[in-house]
Design a protein around this motif. Sequence first.
Motif, PDB file in Angstrom:
ATOM      1  N   MET A 186      49.056  11.830 -12.830  1.00 26.93           N
ATOM      2  CA  MET A 186      49.980  12.795 -12.939  1.00 26.93           C
ATOM      3  C   MET A 186      49.547  13.794 -13.515  1.00 26.93           C
ATOM      4  SD  MET A 186      50.947  12.341 -17.297  1.00 26.93           S
ATOM      5  CE  MET A 186      49.563  12.534 -17.600  1.00 26.93           C
ATOM      6  N   PHE A 187      50.330  15.000 -12.947  1.00 24.99           N
ATOM      7  CA  PHE A 187      50.312  16.783 -12.575  1.00 24.99           C
ATOM      8  C   PHE A 187      48.412  17.074 -11.803  1.00 24.99           C
ATOM      9  CE2 PHE A 187      53.471  16.310 -15.659  1.00 24.99           C
ATOM     10  CZ  PHE A 187      54.213  17.462 -15.561  1.00 24.99           C
ATOM     11  N   SER A 188      48.576  16.263 -11.810  1.00 20.64           N
ATOM     12  CA  SER A 188      46.811  16.939 -10.201  1.00 20.64           C
ATOM     13  C   SER A 188      47.378  18.271  -9.663  1.00 20.64           C
ATOM     14  CB  SER A 188      46.495  15.518  -9.545  1.00 20.64           C
ATOM     15  OG  SER A 188      47.281  15.252  -8.763  1.00 20.64           O
ATOM     16  N   GLY A 189      46.371  19.020 -10.124  1.00 19.39           N
ATOM     17  CA  GLY A 189      46.150  20.152  -9.322  1.00 19.39           C
ATOM     18  C   GLY A 189      45.858  20.596  -8.375  1.00 19.39           C
ATOM     19  N   ALA A 190      44.973  21.903  -7.798  1.00 15.17           N
ATOM     20  CA  ALA A 190      44.335  22.048  -6.951  1.00 15.17           C
ATOM     21  C   ALA A 190      42.929  22.987  -7.683  1.00 15.17           C
ATOM     22  CB  ALA A 190      45.005  23.334  -6.274  1.00 15.17           C
ATOM     23  N   GLU A 191      41.980  22.412  -6.496  1.00 13.10           N
ATOM     24  CA  GLU A 191      40.589  22.822  -7.444  1.00 13.10           C
ATOM     25  C   GLU A 191      40.475  23.915  -7.006  1.00 13.10           C
ATOM     26  OE1 GLU A 191      39.044  20.336  -8.738  1.00 13.10           O
ATOM     27  OE2 GLU A 191      38.656  19.258  -6.762  1.00 13.10           O
ATOM     28  N   VAL A 192      39.786  24.614  -8.341  1.00 11.20           N
ATOM     29  CA  VAL A 192      39.534  25.732  -8.765  1.00 11.20           C
ATOM     30  C   VAL A 192      37.973  26.243  -7.886  1.00 11.20           C
ATOM     31  CG1 VAL A 192      38.903  27.707 -10.143  1.00 11.20           C
ATOM     32  CG2 VAL A 192      41.319  26.081 -10.063  1.00 11.20           C
ATOM     33  N   HIS A 193      37.054  25.314  -8.740  1.00 15.73           N
ATOM     34  CA  HIS A 193      35.951  26.137  -8.577  1.00 15.73           C
ATOM     35  C   HIS A 193      35.245  25.222  -7.138  1.00 15.73           C
ATOM     36  CE1 HIS A 193      35.420  21.458  -8.951  1.00 15.73           C
ATOM     37  NE2 HIS A 193      34.504  21.553  -8.246  1.00 15.73           N
ATOM     38  N   GLY A 194      34.548  26.029  -6.044  1.00 21.39           N
ATOM     39  CA  GLY A 194      34.131  25.852  -5.198  1.00 21.39           C
ATOM     40  C   GLY A 194      35.344  26.457  -3.882  1.00 21.39           C
ATOM     41  N   SER A 195      36.444  26.672  -4.326  1.00 26.14           N
ATOM     42  CA  SER A 195      37.384  26.605  -3.601  1.00 26.14           C
ATOM     43  C   SER A 195      37.397  27.430  -2.754  1.00 26.14           C
ATOM     44  CB  SER A 195      38.710  25.760  -3.922  1.00 26.14           C
ATOM     45  OG  SER A 195      38.994  27.706  -4.908  1.00 26.14           O
TER      46      SER A 195
END
Length: 333
Positions: free
Chosen positions: A143-152
Amino acid sequence: MSPSAPRPRILVTRAIFPEVAQRLSEHFEVESNLDDADWNADEIARRLQDKTGALTFGVERITAELLAQCPALKICANMTVGYNNFDLGAMSAAGVLATNAPDVLTETTADFGFALLMATARRVTESEHFLRAGKWTRWSYQMFSGAEVHGSTLGIIGMGRIGQAIARRGAFGFGMKVIYYNRSRLDGATETQCRATYVSKQELLQAADHVMLVVPYSAASHHTIGVAELALMKPSATLINIARGGIVDDAALAAALRDKRIAAAGLDVFEGEPRVHPDLLTVPNVVLTPHIASATAGTRRDMAMLAVDNLIGYLMHGKAVTPLNASGLQGRI
Ligand code: DGY
């Protein structure tokens, strides 16, 4: 200015903090817009005709036509850092100084750029709307899986003061790989401080997980992001615009979001704002805010006070703090 000389007359085109109005009135005869009325261009021109200076808010078009109607005008002081409302060539030719308000909003605006990036990548508003609509009945692993911010990988287009402040947040706060594209490359020491690597615009669009736009608006930067650029981005990528409306082709972006050619966008500025392209209002994968990146009380007060410093500096002492066209002025100085 001699003590017996009449005090310069100033127009303040929008409502402003009482303490800012008070400070202005200690030096000038001030006509204010206390009700924050929506003065159109004719109204502003009419009220400006007998004024020596104006405190402006980044939206009033200061053109050759307007300047021709305002023979006494000597300075327009924006309380914003952006100044695409000024026709600088026309202002220089008419001998009218333009000033803006850099630096005082850098960190606050960078904070907001990051807030918008986080909200967009992690689908904060989309999931909140879902919850408020009473649609949350059970938990699900996706449910509502998004994009990684850290390490991207964070790609910044426009590496001025605000772009650099965002780079530092990304690199040191979130362990991101930071790449940037700018008209001119930064010196090595600044690149090291920001832990940012210079790449071409094409490379940036292809490699970034998150693209952040911080470039000033000009004819050259109009539609920096359009159909072709969106096509280069990863389907999983997010696009954040805290720069100016017109940097992005909003119609093309809405289509790309609808067709999932990119994952999501966060927009604080819009073409033709305060109007928003209707297609952007119908796609779920976009976070929309009404041009508030610098909106904290302290920062907005500092921005307005810097505009006042410019008015006092120039009209009382002959020297503004942050002039934009001082060297090119002709005529009525
Ligand atoms: C600026 O200062 O240019 C901002 O966009 C206004 O909030």
